[in-house]
Design a protein around this motif. Structure first.
Motif, PDB file in Angstrom:
ATOM      1  N   SER A 278       3.514 -11.135   6.384  1.00 18.80           N
ATOM      2  CA  SER A 278       2.137 -11.326   5.554  1.00 18.80           C
ATOM      3  C   SER A 278       2.076 -12.377   4.452  1.00 18.80           C
ATOM      4  O   SER A 278       1.728 -12.321   3.310  1.00 18.80           O
ATOM      5  N   TYR A 279       2.429 -13.835   5.044  1.00 18.86           N
ATOM      6  CA  TYR A 279       2.279 -14.926   4.149  1.00 18.86           C
ATOM      7  C   TYR A 279       1.205 -15.632   4.711  1.00 18.86           C
ATOM      8  O   TYR A 279       0.704 -15.375   5.831  1.00 18.86           O
ATOM      9  N   ALA A 280       0.909 -16.501   3.848  1.00 24.33           N
ATOM     10  CA  ALA A 280      -0.292 -17.320   4.128  1.00 24.33           C
ATOM     11  C   ALA A 280       0.223 -18.872   5.088  1.00 24.33           C
ATOM     12  O   ALA A 280       0.439 -19.866   4.477  1.00 24.33           O
ATOM     13  N   ASN A 281       0.262 -18.641   6.335  1.00 28.70           N
ATOM     14  CA  ASN A 281       0.651 -19.787   7.201  1.00 28.70           C
ATOM     15  C   ASN A 281      -0.018 -21.014   6.797  1.00 28.70           C
ATOM     16  O   ASN A 281       0.050 -22.097   6.896  1.00 28.70           O
ATOM     17  N   CYS A 282      -1.538 -20.676   6.862  1.00 27.85           N
ATOM     18  CA  CYS A 282      -2.538 -21.770   6.620  1.00 27.85           C
ATOM     19  C   CYS A 282      -2.266 -22.443   5.163  1.00 27.85           C
ATOM     20  O   CYS A 282      -2.865 -23.307   5.112  1.00 27.85           O
ATOM     21  N   GLY A 283      -1.550 -21.770   4.153  1.00 23.80           N
ATOM     22  CA  GLY A 283      -1.281 -22.629   2.929  1.00 23.80           C
ATOM     23  C   GLY A 283      -0.169 -23.340   3.068  1.00 23.80           C
ATOM     24  O   GLY A 283       0.081 -24.090   2.010  1.00 23.80           O
TER      25      GLY A 283
ATOM     26  N   LYS B 206       7.751 -14.827  25.467  1.00 26.12           N
ATOM     27  CA  LYS B 206       9.219 -14.421  26.104  1.00 26.12           C
ATOM     28  C   LYS B 206       9.412 -12.805  26.322  1.00 26.12           C
ATOM     29  O   LYS B 206       9.762 -12.410  27.460  1.00 26.12           O
ATOM     30  N   LEU B 207       9.235 -12.261  25.172  1.00 24.50           N
ATOM     31  CA  LEU B 207       9.439 -10.697  25.338  1.00 24.50           C
ATOM     32  C   LEU B 207       8.588 -10.234  26.214  1.00 24.50           C
ATOM     33  O   LEU B 207       9.215  -9.158  26.994  1.00 24.50           O
ATOM     34  N   ALA B 208       7.328 -10.470  26.426  1.00 23.00           N
ATOM     35  CA  ALA B 208       6.340  -9.733  27.295  1.00 23.00           C
ATOM     36  C   ALA B 208       6.762 -10.074  28.697  1.00 23.00           C
ATOM     37  O   ALA B 208       6.774  -9.205  29.558  1.00 23.00           O
TER      38      ALA B 208
ATOM     39  N   ALA C  38      -1.279  -6.115  22.738  1.00 22.90           N
ATOM     40  CA  ALA C  38      -0.828  -7.409  22.205  1.00 22.90           C
ATOM     41  C   ALA C  38      -2.021  -8.135  21.510  1.00 22.90           C
ATOM     42  O   ALA C  38      -3.152  -7.857  22.084  1.00 22.90           O
ATOM     43  N   ILE C  39      -1.752  -8.939  20.781  1.00 23.55           N
ATOM     44  CA  ILE C  39      -2.874  -9.455  19.663  1.00 23.55           C
ATOM     45  C   ILE C  39      -2.192 -10.724  19.447  1.00 23.55           C
ATOM     46  O   ILE C  39      -1.075 -11.284  19.443  1.00 23.55           O
ATOM     47  N   GLY C  40      -3.237 -11.805  18.885  1.00 31.55           N
ATOM     48  CA  GLY C  40      -2.952 -12.722  17.974  1.00 31.55           C
ATOM     49  C   GLY C  40      -2.838 -14.324  18.957  1.00 31.55           C
ATOM     50  O   GLY C  40      -3.422 -14.167  20.182  1.00 31.55           O
TER      51      GLY C  40
ATOM     52  N   ALA D 140      -6.367 -17.751  12.665  1.00 34.82           N
ATOM     53  CA  ALA D 140      -5.938 -16.522  11.862  1.00 34.82           C
ATOM     54  C   ALA D 140      -7.145 -15.768  11.802  1.00 34.82           C
ATOM     55  O   ALA D 140      -6.861 -14.398  11.798  1.00 34.82           O
ATOM     56  N   GLY D 141      -8.259 -15.978  11.812  1.00 32.83           N
ATOM     57  CA  GLY D 141      -9.509 -14.899  11.852  1.00 32.83           C
ATOM     58  C   GLY D 141      -9.392 -14.126  13.086  1.00 32.83           C
ATOM     59  O   GLY D 141      -9.383 -12.762  12.835  1.00 32.83           O
ATOM     60  N   PRO D 142      -9.240 -14.582  13.988  1.00 35.23           N
ATOM     61  CA  PRO D 142      -9.297 -13.738  15.336  1.00 35.23           C
ATOM     62  C   PRO D 142      -7.963 -12.520  15.334  1.00 35.23           C
ATOM     63  O   PRO D 142      -8.023 -11.628  15.432  1.00 35.23           O
TER      64      PRO D 142
ATOM     65  N   ILE E 184       5.847  -2.266  15.930  1.00 38.52           N
ATOM     66  CA  ILE E 184       4.998  -3.479  15.937  1.00 38.52           C
ATOM     67  C   ILE E 184       6.187  -4.635  15.793  1.00 38.52           C
ATOM     68  O   ILE E 184       7.164  -4.545  14.881  1.00 38.52           O
ATOM     69  N   VAL E 185       6.014  -5.714  16.557  1.00 35.45           N
ATOM     70  CA  VAL E 185       6.655  -6.901  16.543  1.00 35.45           C
ATOM     71  C   VAL E 185       5.987  -8.035  15.917  1.00 35.45           C
ATOM     72  O   VAL E 185       4.931  -8.164  16.453  1.00 35.45           O
ATOM     73  N   GLY E 186       6.478  -8.494  14.906  1.00 37.50           N
ATOM     74  CA  GLY E 186       5.713  -9.659  14.143  1.00 37.50           C
ATOM     75  C   GLY E 186       5.147  -9.235  13.138  1.00 37.50           C
ATOM     76  O   GLY E 186       3.891  -8.324  13.194  1.00 37.50           O
TER      77      GLY E 186
HETATM   78  P1  FAD Z   1       1.965 -15.066  13.259  1.00 35.36           P
HETATM   79  O1  FAD Z   1       1.086 -14.958  11.955  1.00 35.36           O
HETATM   80  O2  FAD Z   1       2.579 -16.298  13.565  1.00 35.36           O
HETATM   81  O3  FAD Z   1       3.155 -13.994  13.090  1.00 35.36           O
HETATM   82  C1  FAD Z   1       4.011 -13.860  14.308  1.00 35.36           C
HETATM   83  C2  FAD Z   1       5.336 -13.500  13.482  1.00 35.36           C
HETATM   84  O4  FAD Z   1       6.011 -12.810  14.813  1.00 35.36           O
HETATM   85  C3  FAD Z   1       6.290 -14.539  13.006  1.00 35.36           C
HETATM   86  O5  FAD Z   1       6.652 -14.049  11.606  1.00 35.36           O
HETATM   87  C4  FAD Z   1       7.429 -14.328  14.254  1.00 35.36           C
HETATM   88  O6  FAD Z   1       8.707 -14.745  13.427  1.00 35.36           O
HETATM   89  C5  FAD Z   1       7.471 -12.920  14.388  1.00 35.36           C
HETATM   90  N1  FAD Z   1       8.065 -12.882  15.883  1.00 35.36           N
HETATM   91  C6  FAD Z   1       8.004 -13.658  16.901  1.00 35.36           C
HETATM   92  N2  FAD Z   1       8.697 -13.133  17.773  1.00 35.36           N
HETATM   93  C7  FAD Z   1       9.508 -11.937  17.248  1.00 35.36           C
HETATM   94  C8  FAD Z   1      10.285 -11.141  17.670  1.00 35.36           C
HETATM   95  N3  FAD Z   1      11.007 -11.125  18.985  1.00 35.36           N
HETATM   96  N4  FAD Z   1      11.012 -10.001  16.878  1.00 35.36           N
HETATM   97  C9  FAD Z   1      10.598 -10.101  15.669  1.00 35.36           C
HETATM   98  N5  FAD Z   1       9.505 -10.823  15.015  1.00 35.36           N
HETATM   99  C10 FAD Z   1       9.054 -11.795  15.897  1.00 35.36           C
HETATM  100  N6  FAD Z   1      -5.491 -20.515  11.430  1.00 35.36           N
HETATM  101  C11 FAD Z   1      -6.673 -20.629  10.774  1.00 35.36           C
HETATM  102  O7  FAD Z   1      -7.863 -19.862  11.306  1.00 35.36           O
HETATM  103  N7  FAD Z   1      -7.225 -21.683   9.854  1.00 35.36           N
HETATM  104  C12 FAD Z   1      -5.983 -22.331   9.211  1.00 35.36           C
HETATM  105  O8  FAD Z   1      -6.393 -23.224   8.247  1.00 35.36           O
HETATM  106  C13 FAD Z   1      -4.842 -22.286   9.872  1.00 35.36           C
HETATM  107  N8  FAD Z   1      -3.586 -23.187   9.462  1.00 35.36           N
HETATM  108  C14 FAD Z   1      -2.636 -23.073   9.704  1.00 35.36           C
HETATM  109  C15 FAD Z   1      -1.732 -23.811   9.132  1.00 35.36           C
HETATM  110  C16 FAD Z   1      -0.317 -23.781   9.648  1.00 35.36           C
HETATM  111  C17 FAD Z   1       0.732 -24.612   8.983  1.00 35.36           C
HETATM  112  C18 FAD Z   1      -0.027 -22.792  10.729  1.00 35.36           C
HETATM  113  C19 FAD Z   1       1.483 -22.685  11.346  1.00 35.36           C
HETATM  114  C20 FAD Z   1      -1.022 -22.026  11.507  1.00 35.36           C
HETATM  115  C21 FAD Z   1      -2.363 -22.055  10.888  1.00 35.36           C
HETATM  116  N9  FAD Z   1      -3.247 -21.200  11.197  1.00 35.36           N
HETATM  117  C22 FAD Z   1      -4.519 -21.408  10.706  1.00 35.36           C
HETATM  118  C23 FAD Z   1      -2.903 -20.498  12.434  1.00 35.36           C
HETATM  119  C24 FAD Z   1      -2.911 -19.058  12.163  1.00 35.36           C
HETATM  120  O9  FAD Z   1      -1.653 -18.991  11.128  1.00 35.36           O
HETATM  121  C25 FAD Z   1      -2.411 -18.058  13.265  1.00 35.36           C
HETATM  122  O10 FAD Z   1      -3.372 -18.073  14.080  1.00 35.36           O
HETATM  123  C26 FAD Z   1      -2.109 -16.778  12.974  1.00 35.36           C
HETATM  124  O11 FAD Z   1      -1.025 -16.529  12.077  1.00 35.36           O
HETATM  125  C27 FAD Z   1      -1.486 -16.143  14.270  1.00 35.36           C
HETATM  126  O12 FAD Z   1      -1.252 -14.680  13.869  1.00 35.36           O
HETATM  127  P2  FAD Z   1      -0.340 -13.932  14.893  1.00 35.36           P
HETATM  128  O13 FAD Z   1      -0.159 -12.700  14.224  1.00 35.36           O
HETATM  129  O14 FAD Z   1      -0.545 -13.937  16.249  1.00 35.36           O
HETATM  130  O15 FAD Z   1       1.138 -14.730  14.590  1.00 35.36           O
END
Ligand code: FAD
Length: 445
Positions: free
Chosen positions: A38-43, A249-251, A279-281, A300-302, A5-7
């Motif tokens: 696994s941290y709270a981006n939204c916080g 980019k990776l993809a 792929a997701i997110g 974040a929900g999706p 898993i990447v990410g």
């Molecule tokens: P992420 O959670 O961003 O995780 C991707 C991870 O992949 C990152 O940690 C990155 O370092 C890692 N990564 C990338 N490329 C590589 C690589 N090549 N090798 C290794 N690791 C890699 N959404 C809501 O629904 N409600 C909210 O209130 C909300 N508030 C937010 C507030 C902030 C400040 C931010 C930044 C986002 C917020 N979001 C919110 C959006 C939500 O956080 C994202 O939609 C969600 O985290 C997406 O999940 P993800 O797994 O796609 O990506």
């Protein structure tokens, strides 16, 4: 079976946990470029503003605990550089510069999105930030703690930009928001955004709407943003919150299909153009459930939901299709809550879809019970069938439950008749016998 898993944040960590639950024996390796998983981006904005006091409260899991708890091989500070699809290998670089390759049977990409940084003069000056992860948060917080920041500029009036405006204001900083569009909060229509504009101004936030930053100049501690209107605004800190782009980019380097919305293309099983890579997110695009057109959705929900579904599909015993999200989103802007789901009138206009809209402004709960506030609810729907397209709601209380209940109706392709049939818990402190959701249906009927 070896899953890679990447990410390791929203989508990736969820998928890893689900994979372990459905496959006790699998080898699961989670690669994360940053230091945390696994941290709270939204916080993050609330930690910067001091609402969330303890940094460790941002971390849902530590890499060590997560790995131990679920028997996962969690490798932080490990960036996946490339994918060799013919050999099913990825190339990894650790923070110390060491590089190595690792084999996968099934690969999941959940690399999120990248903040868009416009190529403006002075955009890389010290004191200019974007906010995406814990590292950005630490950098902003440390700058605020070590510099005399009395004025800040937030470029971009979206959800994160406005959350940051509120949190910087909470630290006693004078904030100006600059937004290129004529309104803040793109997912709502102009008429709804005007309520937010008035509230922001009431709270002392400066608003520059329909104006774009052309350049940034730093002299001493002072940053000056020059606008296309000729105005110049000074601050000690600038936050760029102009939007994000899928991190593809990776993809793309591995020649996986990238779609017209610039996200990684996936099928209903969240599988990319390579059947062994999923792929997701934030990084993916998929057909919008209402328009059928490709779209990206940074929520974040999706991402969490997709993480669960994709794990099942990668495992392969139960195939589950992803139905798509309609962009149900919410934000607290000072005393207001602003929420939206589905398609606003402006998006329907853009799509050339026939629609009608109704706006109601009842109280959030029975007017005779203390502290009832007006709540503005706008719905959009098909003029003949009554099928609901979207809803937007702005108010002081009860916005979340109205949007959430309408979102469920829209996801089931329901219409204004369903609004009238909605059954909601009622007592005077919470609602009215004729709830705003039902009322919107009565008016539209
Ligand atoms: P992420 O959670 O961003 O995780 C991707 C991870 O992949 C990152 O940690 C990155 O370092 C890692 N990564 C990338 N490329 C590589 C690589 N090549 N090798 C290794 N690791 C890699 N959404 C809501 O629904 N409600 C909210 O209130 C909300 N508030 C937010 C507030 C902030 C400040 C931010 C930044 C986002 C917020 N979001 C919110 C959006 C939500 O956080 C994202 O939609 C969600 O985290 C997406 O999940 P993800 O797994 O796609 O990506």
């Amino acid at each position: 079976m070896r899953y890679v898993i990447v990410g390791g944040v929203a989508g990736g960590a969820t998928a890893a946990a689900r994979l372990r639950r459905i496959d006790e024996k699998a080898e699961i390796i989670l690669f994360e470029k940053g230091q945390n998983i696994s941290y709270a981006n939204c916080g993050l904005p609330y930690y910067i503003g001091g609402v969330i006091k303890e940094r460790e409260n941002l971390f849902v899991q530590t890499p060590e605990k997560f790995g131990r708890l679920l028997n996962l091989d969690v490798r932080v500070q490990s960036e996946v550089l490339s994918i060799d699809r013919s050999d099913k290998q990825i190339r990894v670089r650790e923070a110390n510069g060491r590089e190595y390759s690792e084999h996968y049977d099934k690969l999941l990409l959940s690399p999120g999105a990248l903040p868009f940084v416009p190529p403006l003069p002075g955009v890389d000056s010290p004191g200019v930030f974007t906010l995406r992860n814990v590292e950005d948060t630490d950098a902003i917080k440390s700058y605020l703690d070590t510099h005399k920041v009395k004025r800040a500029i937030v470029v971009g009036g979206g959800f994160i930009g406005l959350e940051m405006a509120e949190n910087l204001h909470a630290r006693g900083i004078a904030v100006n928001v600059i937004e290129m569009a004529p309104q803040v909060m793109a997912p709502v229509d102009f008429s709804m955004a005007t309520i937010v504009h008035a509230h922001l101004q009431e709270k002392g936030i400066g608003l520059y709407l329909g104006k774009a930053v052309k350049s940034i100049e730093k002299r001493g501690e002072v940053l000056t943003a020059s606008l296309d209107s000729g105005e110049k605004i000074e601050a000690e800190l600038i936050l760029l919150s102009i939007g994000v782009r899928p991190n593809t980019k990776l993809a793309a380097d591995a020649q996986l299909a990238i779609g017209p919305a610039r996200g990684i293309q996936v099928n209903e099983y969240l599988q990319t153009s390579d059947p062994d890579i999923y792929a997701i997110g934030d990084a993916i695009e998929y057909p919008h459930p209402l328009t059928g057109k490709p779209w990206t959705n940074f929520l974040a929900g999706p991402a969490n939901r997709q993480g669960r579904i994709v794990a099942d599909n990668m495992h392969g015993q139960t195939l589950r299709s992803y139905e798509g999200a309609i962009g149900t989103a919410i934000a607290k802007i000072f005393d207001l809550t602003v929420a939206a789901t589905g398609l606003p009138a402006k998006a329907l206009k853009r799509e050339g879809l026939p629609y009608e809209s109704v706006t109601v402004q009842p109280n959030s709960h029975a007017g005779y019970y203390p502290n009832a506030y007006p709540l503005t609810l706008k719905i959009t729907f098909h003029p003949e069938s009554g099928m609901l397209y979207g809803a937007q709601c702005v108010g002081i209380e009860g916005v979340d439950k109205r949007i959430d209940s309408i979102a469920q109706i829209i996801k089931r392709k329901g219409g204004i008749a369903d609004l009238m049939q909605t059954e909601q818990a009622y007592a005077p402190p919470f609602s009215s016998a004729k709830d705003p959701v039902a009322l919107a249906g009565y008016v539209a009927d």
